[in-house]
Design an enzyme around this catalytic site. Sequence first.
Site, PDB file in Angstrom:
ATOM      1  N   LEU A  80       0.806  -1.226   0.000  1.00  0.00           N
ATOM      2  CA  LEU A  80       0.000   0.000   0.000  1.00  0.00           C
ATOM      3  C   LEU A  80       0.837   1.273   0.000  1.00  0.00           C
ATOM      4  O   LEU A  80       0.333   2.347  -0.313  1.00  0.00           O
ATOM      5  CB  LEU A  80      -0.951  -0.008   1.212  1.00  0.00           C
ATOM      6  CG  LEU A  80      -1.900  -1.221   1.280  1.00  0.00           C
ATOM      7  CD1 LEU A  80      -2.769  -1.139   2.523  1.00  0.00           C
ATOM      8  CD2 LEU A  80      -2.766  -1.305   0.024  1.00  0.00           C
ATOM      9  N   ASP A 139       8.516  -6.914 -12.121  1.00  0.00           N
ATOM     10  CA  ASP A 139       9.658  -6.545 -11.291  1.00  0.00           C
ATOM     11  C   ASP A 139      10.734  -7.622 -11.282  1.00  0.00           C
ATOM     12  O   ASP A 139      11.592  -7.622 -10.421  1.00  0.00           O
ATOM     13  CB  ASP A 139       9.190  -6.268  -9.855  1.00  0.00           C
ATOM     14  CG  ASP A 139       8.547  -7.493  -9.226  1.00  0.00           C
ATOM     15  OD1 ASP A 139       8.404  -8.507  -9.930  1.00  0.00           O
ATOM     16  OD2 ASP A 139       8.202  -7.446  -8.032  1.00  0.00           O
ATOM     17  N   CYS A 200      12.696  -4.934  -5.485  1.00  0.00           N
ATOM     18  CA  CYS A 200      12.168  -3.901  -4.586  1.00  0.00           C
ATOM     19  C   CYS A 200      11.920  -4.479  -3.207  1.00  0.00           C
ATOM     20  O   CYS A 200      12.075  -3.798  -2.195  1.00  0.00           O
ATOM     21  CB  CYS A 200      10.885  -3.326  -5.157  1.00  0.00           C
ATOM     22  SG  CYS A 200      11.164  -2.322  -6.627  1.00  0.00           S
ATOM     23  N   CYS A 360      30.992 -21.599 -13.515  1.00  0.00           N
ATOM     24  CA  CYS A 360      30.100 -21.943 -14.631  1.00  0.00           C
ATOM     25  C   CYS A 360      30.046 -20.724 -15.545  1.00  0.00           C
ATOM     26  O   CYS A 360      31.033 -20.011 -15.686  1.00  0.00           O
ATOM     27  CB  CYS A 360      28.717 -22.350 -14.130  1.00  0.00           C
ATOM     28  SG  CYS A 360      27.840 -21.053 -13.238  1.00  0.00           S
TER      29      CYS A 360
END
Length: 402
Positions: A80, A139, A200, A360
């Site tokens: 929110l 995201d 985030c 790798c």
Amino acid sequence: MSFPALVEPADALTVDEVRRYSRHLIIPDVGMTGQKRLKNAKVLVIGAGGLGSPALMYLAAAGVGTLGIVEFDEVDESNLQRQIIHGQSDVGRPKAVSAQESVAEVNPLVNVVVHAERLDNDNVYEIFEGYDLIVDGTDNFATRYLVNDAAYFLGIPYVWGSIYRFDGQASLFAPKQVEGAPCYRCLYPEPPPPGMVPSCAEGGVLGVLCASIGSIQVNEAIKALTGIGDPLVGKLMIYDALEMEYRKLKVRKDPNCALCGENPTVTELIDYEYFCGAVSDEAADAAADATISVATLEGMLKEREEGTRDFVLIDVREPNEYEINQIPGSVLIPKGEFLNGNALAQLPSVDSGTQVVLHCKSGVRSAECLAVIKGAGYDDAIHVGGGVVAWVNQIDPSQPAY
Ligand SMILES: [Zn+2]
């Protein structure tokens, strides 16, 4: 760089629509024709989160006729702070439903199509089909590359945005609409090594940054749909909220782009989780205090040559990758051998005093193997962060990258 309007105008606006959109209609560049194009437009917004929230609300308010929402998550209290399309009473409810209700409240004339599922290789074409434009508010890197590739194969332009703390970026990718225009892979050919760019959720984001970047995305969407202005094609918008600075960089099409280049290697959807190196918790734990840089490895290899250091360097990639490039002095034992246990017989014994160093391509697979051998008692085993990619970039550019 001009951009043709993506959408043909609808036949007419109703009296209600004329009243609602009057502040658009009196802008000469938009006018009746532009508003009719928006009415006819079908825009898909991926994610009803930080970027999707302002994007959906402004696209709805602007009168985009059909809005698709791809979102599988539920509203959490921590959303929110920035995801303004959801409210307190939505906590625990599906974001897609909450977003749909908010859009209806902003503009009941918008037709909302909810895709309440996680975007993946199996559903992406079905979901994307029929939309004029995509606004990407995801995201994570795996979904970004999936969106880019699927949009490219379907020929749908998309507005991309990303946010982190006080920094945002945005661009419009339309390689099939504008000749010589780049795709996301031209800008970012490889995802960053896992752990290099926190999400985030890990790194935080200033709530209002979502509005700054989300509104740029909507701005570009409206321009592309109606064919006005100079689109953000071939340009990267970089925003620094702390300095309050916008910069625009040119992004060129990469002739060697794996997707839109002259000899593409990505000709269908790939395994994006693998490509972006989503590491397991075990691998992340194992690598936490046991990751060295390629520069450190270079020094260690010199010491080994001089006889002052003893270790074995193991490349856990596949043989075809080993053929392309190698770190000199490495031996190949593919990851599968670690997972099925066969590799242990090929390693120096735990008490031999010979350290095991794994690498790798980018450091994901070697971290997984590291977890396996640490579990088998190789407490001082380490792996090389960034892998061969970092080695070629930083130590030996004469070798080919892939
Ligand atoms: Zn490209």
